[in-house]
Design a protein around this motif. Structure first.
Motif, mmCIF file in Angstrom:
data_model
loop_
_atom_site.group_PDB
_atom_site.id
_atom_site.type_symbol
_atom_site.label_atom_id
_atom_site.label_comp_id
_atom_site.label_asym_id
_atom_site.label_seq_id
_atom_site.Cartn_x
_atom_site.Cartn_y
_atom_site.Cartn_z
ATOM 1 N N PRO A 121 0.821 -1.215 0.000
ATOM 2 C CA PRO A 121 0.000 0.000 0.000
ATOM 3 C C PRO A 121 0.852 1.263 0.000
ATOM 4 C CG PRO A 121 -0.664 -1.530 1.741
ATOM 5 C CD PRO A 121 0.652 -1.978 1.236
ATOM 6 N N ALA A 122 0.282 2.319 -0.590
ATOM 7 C CA ALA A 122 0.917 3.640 -0.578
ATOM 8 C C ALA A 122 -0.174 4.692 -0.714
ATOM 9 C CB ALA A 122 1.933 3.777 -1.714
ATOM 10 N N MET A 123 -0.271 5.564 0.294
ATOM 11 C CA MET A 123 -1.301 6.601 0.259
ATOM 12 C C MET A 123 -1.054 7.583 1.395
ATOM 13 S SD MET A 123 -4.424 4.200 1.663
ATOM 14 C CE MET A 123 -3.771 2.848 0.665
ATOM 15 N N ASN A 124 -1.813 8.658 1.392
ATOM 16 C CA ASN A 124 -1.750 9.645 2.462
ATOM 17 C C ASN A 124 -2.135 8.994 3.799
ATOM 18 O OD1 ASN A 124 -3.487 11.760 4.162
ATOM 19 N ND2 ASN A 124 -1.911 12.880 3.036
ATOM 20 N N PRO A 125 -1.500 9.393 4.913
ATOM 21 C CA PRO A 125 -1.822 8.781 6.204
ATOM 22 C C PRO A 125 -3.294 8.851 6.579
ATOM 23 C CG PRO A 125 0.200 10.062 6.389
ATOM 24 C CD PRO A 125 -0.359 10.333 5.031
ATOM 25 N N PHE A 126 -3.975 9.945 6.215
ATOM 26 C CA PHE A 126 -5.395 10.051 6.539
ATOM 27 C C PHE A 126 -6.204 9.032 5.733
ATOM 28 C CE2 PHE A 126 -3.884 14.105 8.118
ATOM 29 C CZ PHE A 126 -4.627 14.275 9.281
ATOM 30 N N MET A 127 -5.792 8.779 4.494
ATOM 31 C CA MET A 127 -6.474 7.776 3.683
ATOM 32 C C MET A 127 -6.233 6.378 4.255
ATOM 33 S SD MET A 127 -5.566 9.261 -0.106
ATOM 34 C CE MET A 127 -6.600 8.122 -1.015
ATOM 35 N N TRP A 128 -4.995 6.106 4.698
ATOM 36 C CA TRP A 128 -4.696 4.798 5.283
ATOM 37 C C TRP A 128 -5.477 4.574 6.569
ATOM 38 C CZ3 TRP A 128 -3.065 0.195 4.197
ATOM 39 C CH2 TRP A 128 -2.627 -0.656 5.207
ATOM 40 N N ALA A 129 -5.649 5.637 7.360
ATOM 41 C CA ALA A 129 -6.338 5.521 8.649
ATOM 42 C C ALA A 129 -7.854 5.562 8.523
ATOM 43 C CB ALA A 129 -5.873 6.637 9.592
ATOM 44 N N HIS A 130 -8.371 5.910 7.361
ATOM 45 C CA HIS A 130 -9.826 6.044 7.197
ATOM 46 C C HIS A 130 -10.520 4.703 7.448
ATOM 47 C CE1 HIS A 130 -13.733 6.924 5.376
ATOM 48 N NE2 HIS A 130 -13.404 8.198 5.455
ATOM 49 N N ALA A 131 -11.687 4.780 8.051
ATOM 50 C CA ALA A 131 -12.426 3.556 8.408
ATOM 51 C C ALA A 131 -12.696 2.681 7.190
ATOM 52 C CB ALA A 131 -13.732 3.925 9.102
ATOM 53 N N ALA A 132 -12.978 3.301 6.044
ATOM 54 C CA ALA A 132 -13.263 2.508 4.841
ATOM 55 C C ALA A 132 -12.041 1.717 4.403
ATOM 56 C CB ALA A 132 -13.733 3.430 3.713
ATOM 57 N N THR A 133 -10.871 2.352 4.440
ATOM 58 C CA THR A 133 -9.649 1.643 4.071
ATOM 59 C C THR A 133 -9.354 0.527 5.054
ATOM 60 O OG1 THR A 133 -8.760 3.652 3.055
ATOM 61 C CG2 THR A 133 -7.186 1.909 3.577
ATOM 62 N N GLY A 364 -18.113 0.588 17.278
ATOM 63 C CA GLY A 364 -18.629 -0.442 18.175
ATOM 64 C C GLY A 364 -18.035 -1.808 17.870
ATOM 65 N N VAL A 365 -17.967 -2.657 18.878
ATOM 66 C CA VAL A 365 -17.415 -3.995 18.696
ATOM 67 C C VAL A 365 -18.323 -4.836 17.816
ATOM 68 C CG1 VAL A 365 -16.838 -6.148 19.874
ATOM 69 C CG2 VAL A 365 -16.131 -3.965 20.863
ATOM 70 N N MET A 366 -19.622 -4.833 18.105
ATOM 71 C CA MET A 366 -20.560 -5.661 17.350
ATOM 72 C C MET A 366 -20.871 -4.970 16.027
ATOM 73 S SD MET A 366 -23.022 -7.176 20.354
ATOM 74 C CE MET A 366 -23.274 -8.762 19.577
ATOM 75 N N GLY A 367 -20.322 -5.527 14.977
ATOM 76 C CA GLY A 367 -20.470 -4.938 13.648
ATOM 77 C C GLY A 367 -19.253 -4.163 13.199
ATOM 78 N N GLY A 368 -18.363 -3.801 14.124
ATOM 79 C CA GLY A 368 -17.161 -3.057 13.780
ATOM 80 C C GLY A 368 -16.037 -3.979 13.328
ATOM 81 N N ASP A 369 -14.877 -3.364 13.026
ATOM 82 C CA ASP A 369 -13.741 -4.118 12.507
ATOM 83 C C ASP A 369 -12.622 -4.291 13.525
ATOM 84 O OD1 ASP A 369 -14.708 -4.478 9.788
ATOM 85 O OD2 ASP A 369 -14.458 -2.316 9.594
ATOM 86 N N GLU A 370 -12.791 -3.728 14.730
ATOM 87 C CA GLU A 370 -11.775 -3.847 15.757
ATOM 88 C C GLU A 370 -12.355 -4.498 17.001
ATOM 89 O OE1 GLU A 370 -10.235 0.103 16.376
ATOM 90 O OE2 GLU A 370 -8.696 -0.178 14.835
ATOM 91 N N ASN A 371 -11.446 -4.979 17.853
ATOM 92 C CA ASN A 371 -11.867 -5.617 19.088
ATOM 93 C C ASN A 371 -10.784 -5.398 20.140
ATOM 94 O OD1 ASN A 371 -13.533 -7.065 20.779
ATOM 95 N ND2 ASN A 371 -13.562 -8.916 19.531
ATOM 96 N N GLN A 372 -11.184 -5.431 21.372
ATOM 97 C CA GLN A 372 -10.236 -5.345 22.481
ATOM 98 C C GLN A 372 -10.696 -6.377 23.502
ATOM 99 O OE1 GLN A 372 -10.276 -3.670 25.973
ATOM 100 N NE2 GLN A 372 -8.258 -4.625 26.051
ATOM 101 N N VAL A 373 -9.881 -7.439 23.672
ATOM 102 C CA VAL A 373 -10.358 -8.596 24.410
ATOM 103 C C VAL A 373 -9.468 -8.896 25.607
ATOM 104 C CG1 VAL A 373 -11.257 -9.568 22.253
ATOM 105 C CG2 VAL A 373 -9.047 -10.347 23.119
ATOM 106 N N HIS A 374 -10.028 -9.715 26.498
ATOM 107 C CA HIS A 374 -9.321 -10.255 27.651
ATOM 108 C C HIS A 374 -9.390 -11.773 27.527
ATOM 109 C CE1 HIS A 374 -9.946 -6.184 29.297
ATOM 110 N NE2 HIS A 374 -11.183 -6.343 28.873
#
Length: 408
Positions: A121-133, A364-374
């Motif tokens: 990948p190669a793009m602007n940092p804001f594009m890389w960090a965007h939720a869609a990307t 949100g965790v449910m439906g989102g793309d990230e998680n933070q677990v124990h």
């Protein structure tokens, strides 16, 4: 090395395209035959003449090329390569890949190939960090696409820096060589791993049902990671809007009772990961016709308890997998409730997460793309940092492989 291997290099339309010329040289130094596809946007940054001179061959640019497409040229390009390498991979090109679009030569080749794919990948940092990307990257990882970079550094835009800089040509060439290295057996080779995923839908009448907000993304990511680790994977899946993970046997179900039956049919297994969000209750009596709102009294909805799939399997000595892992989605006292659940259900581990609005997870965790677990085991609690669901899956599968040990 890459001696005798054919690498199809797709050059996307970003300023980092100038590095692709050096990348061609680095690939050829390692013995690769390099064929080049350039997008229309890429030709604004480097010319097909320059790329072709370095690759010692024709550069392909058009999907509807009169000469090349007489014998379905894009299919040949997709199948004759040992590796497809995209450098630079723009946000637009990755979005096309993630959504299965094929409106130009590059995207058509990528949709038609069965070869390994490596993305730089190669793009602007804001594009890389965007939720869609981030969603697209997670989807591509789940599909088995490998990534190299991006690196952190200065951008073409004045005064901007951060993650998004394309990896250096030598790094990419080395990653390509590793991608084509002989495949070692995965740590779960020879194992059978059972995973449940998604919600269940418990019918009230032919139209309505009881359900929850589970998307199935975490369970599907775990199934995909286990398959990549070499396991034979059975995924028992409730209703989701997700593609089936590559290399996984999928058993679709609707209700908790159907899920239990499918789980029992899939046994024996070496490990079972119960990531599905099974409805705790169902209607005691399902109406045969749609219940009508006719202005009268609100009908009473009598509920009855669904079978406890995790506890049923964990407490069955005859069929219990060697390692049983449950999930606990909580909105308060996350670790405490999960510890109690592990003891009550009889499972070996519990993966607990906070699904409340206070979790701090974007979307949100449910439906989102990230998680933070124990991770809660007999010996204690591990607090894992926030990560993509794919990364959580990879870490969990690595722990499972270590716990099971080598196949005897």
């Amino acid at each position: 090395m890459l001696a005798g291997k054919t690498v199809l290099l797709i050059i996307g339309g970003g300023i980092a395209a100038y590095k692709s010329l050096d990348l061609i040289r680095r690939l050829k130094e390692r013995g690769a035959v390099v064929r080049v596809v350039m997008t229309a946007a890429a030709q604004h940054f480097v010319t097909p003449l320059a790329a072709g001179a370095l690759a010692h061959g024709r550069v392909f640019t058009e999907l509807f090329d009169r000469d090349a497409e007489q014998d379905i040229g894009h299919i040949r390009l997709a199948r004759e390569a040992d590796l497809i390498l995209i450098a630079p991979a723009t946000a637009d090109l990755m979005a096309k890949m993630a959504h299965g679009l094929a409106d130009d030569l590059a995207s058509a080749v990528l949709l038609a190939t069965d070869r390994p794919v490596l993305v730089a990948p190669a793009m602007n940092p804001f594009m890389w960090a965007h939720a869609a990307t981030r969603r697209n990257v997670a989807r591509l990882r789940e599909d088995g696409i490998a990534f190299i970079g991006p690196n952190v550094g200065e951008m073409a835009e004045r005064g901007e820096a951060g993650p998004g800089r394309m990896a250096e040509p030598t790094e990419i060439a080395e990653a390509a060589a590793r991608r084509l290295a002989p495949v070692e057996p995965g740590p779960l080779a020879g194992r059978h791993v059972l995973v449940t995923s998604g919600p269940t839908h418990e019918p009230i009448d032919p139209v309505r049902y009881i359900a929850n907000r589970s998307s199935g993304k975490q369970g599907h990511a775990i199934a995909a990671a286990a398959a990549r680790a070499g396991a034979r994977v059975t995924l028992v899946c409730g209703p989701v809007n997700l593609p089936d993970p590559a290399g996984v046997t999928v058993r679709p179900v609707e209700t908790a009772r159907q899920m239990l039956a499918a789980v029992e049919a899939a046994l024996p297994a070496d490990a079972a990961i119960f990531a599905a969000a099974v409805a705790d209750w169902r209607a005691a009596r399902e109406a045969g016709e749609k219940m009508k709102k006719d202005g009268g009294a609100i009908p009473a909805l009598a509920l009855t308890e669904n079978p406890d799939i995790l506890a049923t399997i964990a407490h069955d000595p005859a069929r219990r997998p060697r390692l049983v892992v449950g999930f606990a989605a909580e909105t308060e006292n996350v670790v405490g409730y999960a510890q109690a659940k592990r003891a009550r259900k009889g499972c070996d581990w519990i993966v607990a997460n906070d699904v409340s609005p206070r979790s701090g997870i974007v979307g949100g965790v449910m439906g989102g793309d990230e998680n933070q677990v124990h991770l809660i085991t007999e010996t204690g609690v591990e607090h894992w940092p926030t990560a993509s669901k794919s990364d959580v899956a990879e870490r969990l599968v690595a722990r499972i492989a270590a716990a099971l040990g080598p196949l005897e």
